[in-house]
Scaffold this motif. Structure first.
Motif, PDB file in Angstrom:
ATOM      1  N   UNK A 279       7.396  -6.202  12.352  1.00  0.00           N
ATOM      2  CA  UNK A 279       8.128  -6.404  11.326  1.00  0.00           C
ATOM      3  C   UNK A 279       7.479  -7.535  10.200  1.00  0.00           C
ATOM      4  N   UNK A 280       6.718  -8.287  10.752  1.00  0.00           N
ATOM      5  CA  UNK A 280       6.108  -9.530   9.894  1.00  0.00           C
ATOM      6  C   UNK A 280       4.987  -8.804   9.014  1.00  0.00           C
ATOM      7  N   UNK A 281       4.464  -7.844   9.364  1.00  0.00           N
ATOM      8  CA  UNK A 281       3.356  -7.132   8.738  1.00  0.00           C
ATOM      9  C   UNK A 281       3.999  -6.075   7.647  1.00  0.00           C
ATOM     10  N   UNK A 282       5.241  -5.786   8.191  1.00  0.00           N
ATOM     11  CA  UNK A 282       5.933  -4.737   7.030  1.00  0.00           C
ATOM     12  C   UNK A 282       6.543  -5.551   6.034  1.00  0.00           C
ATOM     13  N   UNK A 283       7.124  -6.796   6.260  1.00  0.00           N
ATOM     14  CA  UNK A 283       7.534  -7.662   5.163  1.00  0.00           C
ATOM     15  C   UNK A 283       6.482  -7.927   4.352  1.00  0.00           C
ATOM     16  N   UNK A 284       5.432  -8.371   4.873  1.00  0.00           N
ATOM     17  CA  UNK A 284       4.142  -8.452   3.820  1.00  0.00           C
ATOM     18  C   UNK A 284       3.674  -7.188   2.945  1.00  0.00           C
ATOM     19  N   UNK A 285       3.696  -6.053   4.035  1.00  0.00           N
ATOM     20  CA  UNK A 285       3.365  -4.899   3.127  1.00  0.00           C
ATOM     21  C   UNK A 285       4.484  -4.563   1.883  1.00  0.00           C
ATOM     22  N   UNK A 286       5.514  -4.715   2.359  1.00  0.00           N
ATOM     23  CA  UNK A 286       6.602  -4.536   1.237  1.00  0.00           C
ATOM     24  C   UNK A 286       6.377  -5.145  -0.195  1.00  0.00           C
ATOM     25  N   UNK A 287       5.944  -6.498  -0.079  1.00  0.00           N
ATOM     26  CA  UNK A 287       5.465  -7.314  -1.194  1.00  0.00           C
ATOM     27  C   UNK A 287       4.139  -7.281  -1.695  1.00  0.00           C
TER      28      UNK A 287
END
Length: 411
Positions: A279-287
């Motif tokens: 989920x941490x990588x998903x958060x960065x990918x979103x932005x």
């Protein structure tokens, strides 16, 4: 929650239905905020008069209409395809209105050609330092962003800035482990790069390529065997991490293929990332705060290549601002990317001399001079792998005299 992020004020002269704000930003950045009409190319971004914000006077126009009855409507597209950046083109307000008012003249083929040429020109401007880069514009969280952040289940302290810092630190440790394994060159040379299919053949390096990734989400890196794809792509990862803006994660595709996970799901299993969740990588990918550096597309079998392509397409759909770089050979350029294609050049004579001296001092220079004077070897030593083998495994009394003798060093 996503947390608070400092973002510049941005005022758009007109809104664009269907496209998300981050897709609009991507379309604008990929052409350096200039109109994609080749007869125009005017800048569409500038300072707010009387304030500290930024005014954008361009529009993200649809190549094929967002709704039935619109110009160039394509019934075969899904709603997601209509709102994807591949179906958009950045134009000034005047030409944005013109292309929709005269769809018979401004065809889908014409607009796609405009888009490709404008992106190529913008890539050339960045890598060759032709013009200043446009100011970086980052969108504020919209309703979908907030909903996405809440769905991840991360603690409130895991803001984008906090997670960016953690992933940067972990990615540096992870890359250091790759550079410490046997086989990493003792004296890696920074190779020259060029844009493929472009009239401007000027050279640039990985530092310029790292800057280009602030604008271009997708890049393919190609080279013949032994030219230094892995070395160059690791150097690119290093440059991105050194800039401290874009966490970059190096993923050798042959290693990934032996697992059953997606790219993001595979990362927490690596030692450096063990304190992070998918989920941490998903958060960065979103932005747009995450770059996946995928090395060795040509090493994948057909089934693994199909799985990788499907994963890339899913990331492009779910996280339009994620950065993806793929290295491969020219013969395996079937990567599902729409950005620039970069070719790694062979060693120039000055770089050959630099590498030979770094490996064996004056003796290395003697071996290289012998190679330059021997038919068949002069071209071979432009490839780092072969030059390293030649200099490292020969002496003054056993210098090879043919290309075949050098190649036998690898048997």
């Amino acid at each position: 929650s996503i947390g608070s992020i400092h973002r510049p004020k941005v005022f758009f002269a007109s809104s664009t239905v269907c496209f998300r704000q981050k897709t609009i930003n991507t379309l604008a950045k990929r052409v350096a905020y200039r109109c994609s009409n080749p007869a125009c190319r005017i800048p569409t971004i500038g300072p707010e008069q009387g304030g500290d914000g930024t005014v954008v006077v361009g529009v993200a126009a649809h190549i094929t209409a967002a709704a039935k009855g619109g110009p160039r409507y394509d019934l075969s597209l899904t709603p997601e395809q209509r709102r994807h950046q591949s179906n958009g083109i950045w134009l000034c307000e005047i030409h944005g209105k013109q292309v929709d008012a005269d769809e018979q003249h401004f065809t889908v083929e014409t607009l796609r050609a405009w888009k490709k040429a404008a992106e190529s020109e913008a890539a050339d401007a960045i890598t060759c330092l032709q013009v200043p880069r446009p100011p970086k514009v980052v969108s504020a969280p919209d309703a979908e962003d907030v909903e996405f952040g809440q769905s991840l289940g991360l603690p409130p302290e895991d803001t984008v800035e906090a997670v960016t810092a953690r992933v940067l630190e972990a990615a540096r440790a992870d890359l250091g482990a790759f550079k410490g394994i046997p086989g990493w060159p003792q004296h890696p040379i920074v190779l020259d790069l060029t844009l493929v299919e472009h009239s401007n053949a000027r050279l640039f390096d990985v530092a310029r390529l790292a800057l280009a990734m602030e604008t271009f989400n997708e890049i393919a890196l190609i080279a013949p065997p032994g030219t230094g794809k892995t070395t160059t792509i690791i150097q690119l990862t290093d440059s991105l991490l050194a800039n401290e803006k874009l966490p970059a994660v190096y993923i050798p595709l042959s290693e990934w293929a032996s697992q059953g996970n997606t790219f993001l799901a595979s990362l927490p299993s690596r030692r450096a990332f063990q304190n992070l969740r998918q989920q941490h990588f998903m958060l960065l990918a979103e932005y747009g705060r995450l770059a996946l550096i995928l090395d060795g597309w040509n090493e994948l079998d057909d089934q693994s290549r199909k799985r990788a392509a499907n994963d890339i397409k899913a990331l492009q759909r779910d996280f339009p601002e994620i950065r993806i770089v793929v290295s491969t050979r020219q013969q395996a350029l079937d990567v599902p990317l729409s950005g620039p294609v970069i070719r790694i050049q062979g060693l120039s004579e000055s770089k050959q001399a630099e590498l030979a001296r770094a490996l064996r001092g004056a003796d290395g220079g003697t071996v290289l001079d012998h190679a330059w004077r021997t038919p068949g070897l002069r071209e071979l030593v432009a490839i780092p792998l072969y030059l390293t083998a030649l200099v490292s495994h020969t002496s003054g009394g056993t210098l090879p005299t043919t290309r075949a003798e050098v190649l036998r060093m690898f048997v």
